[in-house]
Design a protein around this motif. Sequence first.
Motif, mmCIF file in Angstrom:
data_model
loop_
_atom_site.group_PDB
_atom_site.id
_atom_site.type_symbol
_atom_site.label_atom_id
_atom_site.label_comp_id
_atom_site.label_asym_id
_atom_site.label_seq_id
_atom_site.Cartn_x
_atom_site.Cartn_y
_atom_site.Cartn_z
ATOM 1 N N LEU A 1 4.290 14.689 -11.161
ATOM 2 C CA LEU A 1 4.759 15.253 -12.247
ATOM 3 C C LEU A 1 4.216 15.472 -13.580
ATOM 4 N N ALA A 2 2.751 14.569 -13.681
ATOM 5 C CA ALA A 2 1.987 14.967 -14.843
ATOM 6 C C ALA A 2 1.486 16.385 -14.590
ATOM 7 N N ARG A 3 1.006 16.798 -13.400
ATOM 8 C CA ARG A 3 0.550 18.089 -13.041
ATOM 9 C C ARG A 3 1.526 19.212 -13.311
ATOM 10 N N ARG A 4 2.851 18.900 -13.006
ATOM 11 C CA ARG A 4 3.706 19.965 -13.144
ATOM 12 C C ARG A 4 3.949 20.258 -14.475
ATOM 13 N N GLU A 5 3.755 19.287 -15.427
ATOM 14 C CA GLU A 5 3.997 19.295 -16.795
ATOM 15 C C GLU A 5 2.719 19.536 -17.412
ATOM 16 N N GLN A 6 1.586 19.597 -16.748
ATOM 17 C CA GLN A 6 0.317 19.942 -17.428
ATOM 18 C C GLN A 6 -0.214 18.925 -18.475
ATOM 19 N N HIS A 7 0.078 17.781 -18.174
ATOM 20 C CA HIS A 7 -0.431 16.531 -19.033
ATOM 21 C C HIS A 7 -1.384 16.078 -17.987
ATOM 22 N N PRO A 8 -2.546 15.552 -18.700
ATOM 23 C CA PRO A 8 -3.698 14.936 -17.982
ATOM 24 C C PRO A 8 -3.548 13.345 -17.390
ATOM 25 N N LEU A 9 -2.312 12.657 -17.631
ATOM 26 C CA LEU A 9 -2.267 11.475 -17.352
ATOM 27 C C LEU A 9 -2.812 11.230 -16.061
ATOM 28 N N GLN A 10 -3.600 10.085 -15.891
ATOM 29 C CA GLN A 10 -3.924 9.672 -14.651
ATOM 30 C C GLN A 10 -3.103 8.273 -14.299
ATOM 31 N N CYS A 11 -3.046 8.307 -13.043
ATOM 32 C CA CYS A 11 -2.452 6.754 -12.421
ATOM 33 C C CYS A 11 -3.251 6.469 -11.194
ATOM 34 N N THR A 12 -3.703 5.347 -11.007
ATOM 35 C CA THR A 12 -4.629 4.790 -9.884
ATOM 36 C C THR A 12 -4.025 3.708 -9.168
ATOM 37 N N MET A 13 -4.288 3.263 -8.342
ATOM 38 C CA MET A 13 -4.315 2.000 -7.472
ATOM 39 C C MET A 13 -5.482 1.227 -7.221
ATOM 40 N N GLU A 14 -5.362 -0.087 -7.032
ATOM 41 C CA GLU A 14 -6.487 -0.767 -6.707
ATOM 42 C C GLU A 14 -6.246 -2.070 -6.101
ATOM 43 N N LYS A 15 -6.912 -2.596 -5.003
ATOM 44 C CA LYS A 15 -6.208 -3.852 -4.150
ATOM 45 C C LYS A 15 -6.346 -5.019 -5.044
ATOM 46 N N HIS B 1 0.726 -1.142 0.004
ATOM 47 C CA HIS B 1 -0.060 0.023 -0.068
ATOM 48 C C HIS B 1 0.875 1.349 -0.148
ATOM 49 N N GLU B 2 1.982 1.406 0.793
ATOM 50 C CA GLU B 2 2.705 2.536 0.964
ATOM 51 C C GLU B 2 3.439 2.879 -0.148
ATOM 52 N N ILE B 3 4.084 1.752 -0.772
ATOM 53 C CA ILE B 3 4.872 1.932 -2.033
ATOM 54 C C ILE B 3 3.936 2.362 -3.304
ATOM 55 N N ALA B 4 2.820 1.744 -3.569
ATOM 56 C CA ALA B 4 1.928 2.096 -4.281
ATOM 57 C C ALA B 4 1.573 3.339 -4.363
ATOM 58 N N GLU B 5 1.279 4.013 -2.875
ATOM 59 C CA GLU B 5 0.675 5.289 -2.988
ATOM 60 C C GLU B 5 1.660 6.279 -3.395
ATOM 61 N N THR B 6 3.040 5.965 -2.868
ATOM 62 C CA THR B 6 4.018 6.671 -3.364
ATOM 63 C C THR B 6 4.156 6.964 -4.975
ATOM 64 N N LYS B 7 3.929 5.919 -5.512
ATOM 65 C CA LYS B 7 4.304 5.874 -7.086
ATOM 66 C C LYS B 7 3.211 6.563 -7.657
ATOM 67 N N VAL B 8 2.043 6.372 -7.138
ATOM 68 C CA VAL B 8 0.691 7.267 -7.708
ATOM 69 C C VAL B 8 0.976 8.658 -7.514
ATOM 70 N N ALA B 9 1.593 8.809 -6.385
ATOM 71 C CA ALA B 9 1.543 10.675 -6.022
ATOM 72 C C ALA B 9 2.895 10.914 -6.883
ATOM 73 N N GLN B 10 3.941 10.550 -7.224
ATOM 74 C CA GLN B 10 5.062 10.741 -7.702
ATOM 75 C C GLN B 10 4.457 10.829 -9.370
ATOM 76 N N VAL B 11 3.863 10.002 -9.983
ATOM 77 C CA VAL B 11 3.282 10.042 -11.318
ATOM 78 C C VAL B 11 2.478 11.435 -11.445
ATOM 79 N N MET B 12 1.574 11.421 -10.558
ATOM 80 C CA MET B 12 0.302 12.549 -10.565
ATOM 81 C C MET B 12 0.888 14.027 -10.383
#
Length: 103
Positions: A87-101, A74-85
């Motif tokens: 960078l995408a926000r900073r670069e103004q791309h609409p890319l979405q990254c999500t996690m699911e059990k 859970h913790e690693i997945a949350e970190t990956k999602v946050a990192q992707v989201m």
Amino acid sequence: DPQDGDDTDLLTKVKPKTKRPPLYKVMLLNDDFTPMEFVVHVLERFFGLSHAQSFEIMLTVHQKGLAVVGVFTHEIAETKVAQVMDLARREQHPLQCTMEKEE
Ligand code: NFA
């Protein structure tokens, strides 16, 4: 006697247990605007994938709409999602990254 396995102490058995943590799939979703090269960059940078693996997964997302890019605690997945989201926000791309059990 306690734990001797006879039927006088049915509620006192000790189960040896090595618990594995629940795992979470991290997914990327397709959109019409994020550049392919940006998605490849994200996969290389945050998921430790080779350029060739990253290009393959990017194409799968592009063609199928989404793909699992990794499975983590859970913790690693949350970190990956946050990192992707982030960078995408900073670069103004609409890319979405999500996690699911994972079931
Ligand atoms: N569909 C995007 C394009 O054609 C590329 C893309 C791939 C976006 C994977 C998001 C995820 N530029």
